[in-house]
Scaffold this motif. Structure first.
Motif, PDB file in Angstrom:
ATOM      1  N   GLY A 208      30.571  72.181  16.201  1.00 57.53           N
ATOM      2  CA  GLY A 208      31.132  70.883  15.849  1.00 57.53           C
ATOM      3  C   GLY A 208      31.499  70.696  14.388  1.00 57.53           C
TER       4      GLY A 208
ATOM      5  N   SER B 292      36.901  63.632  15.586  1.00 60.25           N
ATOM      6  CA  SER B 292      35.762  63.724  16.492  1.00 60.25           C
ATOM      7  C   SER B 292      36.216  64.208  17.856  1.00 60.25           C
ATOM      8  N   ARG B 293      35.263  64.740  18.578  1.00 58.47           N
ATOM      9  CA  ARG B 293      35.556  65.241  19.921  1.00 58.47           C
ATOM     10  C   ARG B 293      34.911  64.333  20.940  1.00 58.47           C
ATOM     11  N   GLU B 294      35.668  63.968  21.940  1.00 60.60           N
ATOM     12  CA  GLU B 294      35.163  63.154  23.029  1.00 60.60           C
ATOM     13  C   GLU B 294      34.867  64.107  24.186  1.00 60.60           C
ATOM     14  N   ARG B 295      33.661  64.580  24.240  1.00 61.86           N
ATOM     15  CA  ARG B 295      33.316  65.654  25.161  1.00 61.86           C
ATOM     16  C   ARG B 295      33.610  65.308  26.617  1.00 61.86           C
ATOM     17  N   ARG B 296      33.270  64.109  27.010  1.00 62.77           N
ATOM     18  CA  ARG B 296      33.392  63.764  28.424  1.00 62.77           C
ATOM     19  C   ARG B 296      34.836  63.767  28.896  1.00 62.77           C
TER      20      ARG B 296
ATOM     21  N   SER C   7      37.385  65.462  27.428  1.00 66.84           N
ATOM     22  CA  SER C   7      38.178  66.590  26.929  1.00 66.84           C
ATOM     23  C   SER C   7      39.288  66.097  26.024  1.00 66.84           C
TER      24      SER C   7
ATOM     25  N   PHE D  78      34.734  73.734  18.209  1.00 64.32           N
ATOM     26  CA  PHE D  78      33.922  73.297  19.321  1.00 64.32           C
ATOM     27  C   PHE D  78      32.517  73.891  19.265  1.00 64.32           C
TER      28      PHE D  78
END
Length: 125
Positions: free
Chosen positions: A56, A71-75, A77, A53
């Motif tokens: 990235g 990939s990370r979907e920040r919004r 979580s 995190f």
């Protein structure tokens, strides 16, 4: 406490694509990174991909480099695993993991403290 729930598995043909998602609920203040592991029948759980995190940075197993993308979907979580050009050897139960892995444990199960229940991916020729 962190809860992880995977989704998106299924049965596909060789060369097809699938996208796995892992939703995070509960307290995520202790999460420094997340990853995907997989386990085929009769085999040990193996590393697939992970993302730290802070910064990235992503890491991949050699067997999936160039085909899979984490990939990370920040919004929301959540994290995702886009799997392209699937092969029969990709068949396994895929597990989402979360924890505070250090660099030396980023690709090992010991680097993670929370696990999802797993989602089946089957690739047929």
């Amino acid at each position: 406490q962190v809860q992880l729930v995977e989704s998106g598995g299924g049965s596909v043909q060789v060369g097809d694509s699938l996208r796995l998602s892992c939703a995070v609920s509960g307290s995520n203040v202790e999460i420094g990174g997340m990853g995907w592991f997989r386990q085929a029948p009769g085999k040990e759980r193996e590393f697939v991909a992970s993302i730290r995190f802070m910064g990235g940075r992503t890491y991949y197993a050699d067997s999936v480099k160039g085909r899979f993308s984490i990939s990370r979907e920040r919004r929301m979580s959540a994290i995702s695993l886009q799997m392209n050009s699937l092969k029969p050897e990709d068949t396994a139960v895929y597990y989402c993991a979360a924890g505070r892995p250090i660099l030396s444990s980023i690709a090992t199960t010991s680097g993670y403290t929370s696990w999802g229940q797993g989602t089946q991916v089957t690739v047929s020729s």
